[in-house]
Structures are given as C-alpha cells and as structure tokens.
Design a protein around this motif. Structure first.
Motif, PDB file in Angstrom:
ATOM      1  N   LEU A 250      19.386   3.605 -11.972  1.00 50.34           N
ATOM      2  CA  LEU A 250      18.181   4.094 -11.303  1.00 50.34           C
ATOM      3  C   LEU A 250      16.939   3.396 -11.837  1.00 50.34           C
ATOM      4  N   ARG A 251      16.900   3.165 -13.124  1.00 53.70           N
ATOM      5  CA  ARG A 251      15.758   2.443 -13.690  1.00 53.70           C
ATOM      6  C   ARG A 251      15.667   1.037 -13.118  1.00 53.70           C
ATOM      7  N   LEU A 252      16.820   0.377 -13.015  1.00 52.05           N
ATOM      8  CA  LEU A 252      16.834  -0.977 -12.470  1.00 52.05           C
ATOM      9  C   LEU A 252      16.422  -0.999 -10.999  1.00 52.05           C
ATOM     10  N   ALA A 253      16.795   0.037 -10.267  1.00 54.12           N
ATOM     11  CA  ALA A 253      16.562   0.056  -8.820  1.00 54.12           C
ATOM     12  C   ALA A 253      15.192   0.573  -8.424  1.00 54.12           C
ATOM     13  N   ILE A 254      14.644   1.475  -9.222  1.00 60.90           N
ATOM     14  CA  ILE A 254      13.408   2.148  -8.817  1.00 60.90           C
ATOM     15  C   ILE A 254      12.240   1.802  -9.746  1.00 60.90           C
ATOM     16  N   ASP A 255      12.425   1.981 -11.047  1.00 58.16           N
ATOM     17  CA  ASP A 255      11.332   1.720 -11.986  1.00 58.16           C
ATOM     18  C   ASP A 255      10.836   0.283 -11.875  1.00 58.16           C
ATOM     19  N   THR A 256      11.763  -0.661 -11.726  1.00 66.16           N
ATOM     20  CA  THR A 256      11.368  -2.063 -11.626  1.00 66.16           C
ATOM     21  C   THR A 256      10.463  -2.306 -10.422  1.00 66.16           C
ATOM     22  N   HIS A 257      10.759  -1.663  -9.321  1.00 71.61           N
ATOM     23  CA  HIS A 257       9.971  -1.845  -8.099  1.00 71.61           C
ATOM     24  C   HIS A 257       8.569  -1.252  -8.269  1.00 71.61           C
ATOM     25  N   VAL A 258       8.507  -0.095  -8.923  1.00 73.16           N
ATOM     26  CA  VAL A 258       7.208   0.547  -9.129  1.00 73.16           C
ATOM     27  C   VAL A 258       6.353  -0.266 -10.110  1.00 73.16           C
ATOM     28  N   VAL A 259       6.959  -0.717 -11.193  1.00 76.15           N
ATOM     29  CA  VAL A 259       6.224  -1.536 -12.166  1.00 76.15           C
ATOM     30  C   VAL A 259       5.683  -2.793 -11.492  1.00 76.15           C
ATOM     31  N   THR A 260       6.502  -3.444 -10.703  1.00 75.06           N
ATOM     32  CA  THR A 260       6.086  -4.683 -10.044  1.00 75.06           C
ATOM     33  C   THR A 260       4.960  -4.425  -9.058  1.00 75.06           C
TER      34      THR A 260
END
Length: 304
Positions: free
Chosen positions: A127-137
C-alpha cells in the motif's frame, strides 16, 4: 512525423519497465523531454530484483525521438522527490505532464486469500508503494505543473472505476491499491481544475509486460503462443498501447474534457484513433466482462 509534444516536459514516475517504460517512450516519440524515474538502475536493483533499468528507459525515449533523462528516485523518500522536482525546474523550468505509475507490489501480494490469511507487513508495504508514493510525488511536482495552465496528471492503475467498483480485485491490499489510484485522479482533478489542469485515471488492459511475457514463456515476437496456456491471452496488448493513450491525452488541447475520468487505453483508442504496434485496438476490459466473465469461448473478434 509531427511531434506535438516538442518543448514539453514530462515526469514518468515508475518508468523502469512495463507500462511506465512505454509511457515514457511514447511521450518521447511525440517529442517530449521525459524524466524517467525508478529505483532499478545500473547502479543496483530494487526489491523487485529484475534486470530492467531506468537508464535503458531513458535511452529508448531518446531513440524514439525525444530526450530521455534517467533519475534514480525512491518516491517514498520525500527529500529525493523534492530534489528531483527542483532539478526539473532548474533544467527545464516547466512540467507539463506527470504520470504516476509507481507500483512494485506484485512480489508482496498474496493472491486470492482472505484478510486473515494475508501477511500484514508485506500488505502494508504494498500500500505504501502504491499510494504513498503517488501522494508524495504529487505533493512536490504539482506546484511546478500548475505554473502554466494545461498541465496533465495521469494516474496509472489496474481497472477502471466502473470495473473495480463491482469486482473483487484479488486481495484486500491489491483491491485497496487499485481503487485508491482511481480515487487519487478524481481528487487531483478537483484540485487542479482551478489552475487549468487535468487529471485522469488510466488503465491498460491485459498488458504484455516483461514479467507477463516471462510468465507465459514467450517473447513479444511469438507472444500468440501464450494462448496455449490461456486462450484469452490473445486479447493482451503491448505496453506501447497505454503509452500511446497517454501521449494522445497530452497532445489533446481539449484534454480537460477528461478531467476526473477513469478510462482504459482501449476506450481512448476509439476516440483518438491510435493503435497497438500491430495495428489493432484491443478493448481488454470489455472483453474480460463480455467474454471471460460470461464464460464464453475465447474469441477476440470484434474486441481488437
């Protein structure tokens, strides 16, 4: 050939392989300068432990007619993403297209098991790879994107909103990841609209990524032989198909009509007229719904 994206700058986050790689390449073929990011480089592999690298992607972008720039970035690390966007600003002074294609969760996913049989640590990592990465970017890239009206954000997932809303997507973590990506595009569209920006959720169909070809024991040259393992494999598409979908959106001056939409590459091909590399227009999700899930014999007639 016309290059409608000449002078435009794109960031494809998660461009090492699969859809992300060919999205970067097809943007390059349309003339864009493309920053291709990911964790796998010639300096070392990510936890995916696959041979594809961002440097290879950048070289393919340049060979296609654009300018490819590889930057090794872990999009879970805010400082790395901040530095990436600062570099784009310094070198280009603009960002016209942001593609969030970061995933990397396949090795962490336990398929077709209920939540009480799911390994929590691996699931939460996915979930971190799929969601957090998108939000950070998005957090760091969007201020540069909105500097000029007309910016485009594409969230790449698996399944349209309409499809995912009434289908169980293989596990709690995979389901949450892919439904969340579609929702992020809806959110970005709301936040970008006052600045003249557009956000779209986009899904490929059954994509013949490097890993998928390996799974079927075929190459792109003899991919149809994979039908011996699963006859429905004949509806599959190359990653270039979804790449051309992104390029078509980016080149469309009226792209705002798609703001907050959730669409497939097959749907967009019917509007824009682009094809897969073999000249066909595979409509993967319509085929899955009307043929596979209806338990009909494999027959791609009328679907590609």
């Amino acid at each position: 050939m016309t290059k409608p994206l000449t002078g435009k700058t794109a960031l494809v986050a998660g461009a090492t392989r699969g859809a992300g790689r060919q999205i970067a390449v097809q943007l390059g073929a349309a003339g864009a300068t493309v920053y291709a990011t990911g964790r796998s480089s010639r300096a070392g592999r990510s936890e995916m432990d696959r041979p594809e690298t961002i440097e290879e992607t950048a070289e393919l972008v340049t060979a296609a007619g654009g300018t490819g720039i590889a930057v090794r970035v872990d999009h879970l690390v805010p400082d790395q993403v901040r530095d990436l966007v600062a570099r784009i600003d310094t070198e280009q002074g603009r960002l016209d297209v942001l593609v969030n294609d970061i995933w990397g969760g396949d090795p962490l996913t336990t398929w077709e098991k209920p939540v009480w049989e799911q390994p929590l640590e691996a699931g939460f990592r996915s979930l971190r790879l799929a969601i957090d990465t998108h939000v950070v970017t998005a957090h760091f890239a969007m201020p540069l994107l909105i500097r000029r009206p007309g910016g485009l954000v594409v969230e790449v997932g698996d399944g349209t909103k309409a499809y995912n809303d009434d289908h169980y997507r293989l596990s709690v973590f995979y389901d949450l990841a892919k439904t969340s990506v579609n929702r992020l595009a809806y959110i970005w569209g709301h936040e970008l609209k006052p600045h003249g920006g557009t956000a779209v959720a986009l899904t490929p169909g059954w994509i013949r990524s490097e890993a998928m070809l390996e799974h079927f024991g075929v190459t792109e040259e003899n991919w149809r032989d994979g039908a011996a393992k699963d006859p429905h494999f004949l509806i599959s598409e190359t990653p270039a198909f979804v790449g051309r979908a992104v390029a078509a959106l980016a080149a469309d001056e009226d792209r705002a009509r798609w703001n907050q939409a959730s669409v497939s590459a097959g749907e967009l091909s019917q509007v824009y007229g682009f094809t897969d590399v073999d000249g066909s227009r595979p409509d993967g999700f319509r085929y899955i719904t009307e043929v596979v899930e209806a338990d009909r014999p494999a027959d791609v007639t009328g679907y590609r």
